[in-house]
Design an enzyme around this catalytic site. Structure first.
Site, mmCIF file in Angstrom:
data_model
loop_
_atom_site.group_PDB
_atom_site.id
_atom_site.type_symbol
_atom_site.label_atom_id
_atom_site.label_comp_id
_atom_site.label_asym_id
_atom_site.label_seq_id
_atom_site.Cartn_x
_atom_site.Cartn_y
_atom_site.Cartn_z
ATOM 1 N N ILE A 66 0.719 -1.242 -0.144
ATOM 2 C CA ILE A 66 0.050 0.116 -0.137
ATOM 3 C C ILE A 66 1.013 1.341 -0.078
ATOM 4 O O ILE A 66 0.260 2.281 -0.133
ATOM 5 C CB ILE A 66 -1.263 0.043 1.355
ATOM 6 N N TYR A 197 1.680 6.084 16.617
ATOM 7 C CA TYR A 197 0.436 5.002 15.765
ATOM 8 C C TYR A 197 -0.787 5.455 16.275
ATOM 9 O O TYR A 197 -1.753 5.571 15.199
ATOM 10 C CB TYR A 197 0.608 3.608 16.661
#
Length: 284
Positions: A66, A197
């Site tokens: 991706i 994150y």
């Protein structure tokens, strides 16, 4: 080869192991159509397809990284030429640095946002034009997005929950500003928390809400996009500390991927354990 557009098709990103693998397994059992397992590494992807075959699950494989535009475009062309569209997209691919990682925060911020936010958005931008009426999109986010939102400064929180007024370009700018500031050790000054994150998954959740809002104006009927938290799952990503099995982690993504026609809720929501979770700023 062409299937003349009659065969339905599902794609799961980052699915050679962990939650993604379990999502593919569930779709093979429940989805009426072809299911594609994707992975960066062709050998690992093909091995996963072989392992599923031993369980009677006939997944197909397509290579996809991706973070690499050429692999996204190859997948898009393949789906267009072979199926003429796309019915289910589960954006599961993502990364997380270990807590013990010695990588500087600047690097963690750049790499994590590049994969989890920019990579997921790049897949969506390429594949959304292929979505057919009644398509379902699931963006795998995390409860970390909720935790990180609460740790943002209030004015930033308010921007990140103001979905009617926040454009995708605004969101891209906010995520880029986070990364640029993190490289200088100044992300806190912009109101961001110390979680690369968490920040990346804020991006994924907000992206989802914007996508559904914009799709409501689309001429294609009944396209539903949701974000979800699979829960704390025993995978490589959690260093096998999670308490859920991968199949338990796949439950909510599968539920959202298989929502029946004309679903009105959940639609453009953040979902955990099959329940809609809040996406709101702290009360000032």
């Amino acid at each position: 080869m062409s299937t003349s557009g009659n065969t339905r098709v599902a794609v799961v990103t980052g699915s050679n192991k962990g939650i993604g693998y379990a999502i593919v397994r569930g779709l093979c059992k429940q989805f009426q159509g072809d299911v594609f397992l994707t992975a960066r590494n062709k050998d690992l992807g093909l091995k996963a397809v072989e392992d599923l075959k031993k369980e009677g699950c006939n997944a197909k494989f397509h290579q996809l990284d991706i973070t690499k535009t050429d692999t996204i475009n190859k997948l898009k062309s393949f789906l267009q030429e072979t199926y003429g569209g796309l019915d289910v997209l589960v954006n599961n691919a993502g990364i997380a640095y270990k807590q013990a990682s010695t990588a500087p925060f600047s690097e963690q911020a750049e790499v994590t946002v590049q994969t989890n936010f920019n990579g997921t958005l790049a897949v969506c931008e390429a594949l959304f034009p292929l979505l057919r009426p009644n398509a379902r999109v699931v963006n795998v986010s995390s409860m970390a997005s909720q935790y990180a939102l609460k740790k943002c400064k209030l004015d930033l929180q308010k921007r990140l929950v103001d979905i009617p007024r926040l454009s995708m370009e605004d969101l891209k700018t906010l995520m880029k500003d986070f990364v640029d500031a993190a490289k200088k050790g100044k992300h806190g000054d912009l109101g961001w928390p110390d979680s690369a994150y968490g920040a990346s998954k804020i991006g994924v959740t907000v992206m989802t809400l914007i996508q559904q809002r914009d799709l409501l104006k689309d001429t294609r009927k009944d396209i539903v996009v949701n974000a979800c938290c699979p829960g704390y799952v025993d995978t490589d990503m959690t260093s096998h500390k999670g308490h859920k099995t991968i199949d338990q982690g796949a439950d909510t993504p599968l539920y959202l991927a298989l929502l029946p026609p004309n679903t009105t809720s959940p639609k453009g929501n953040y979902v955990s354990d099959r329940k809609i979770g809040p996406w709101e700023a702290a009360k000032s």
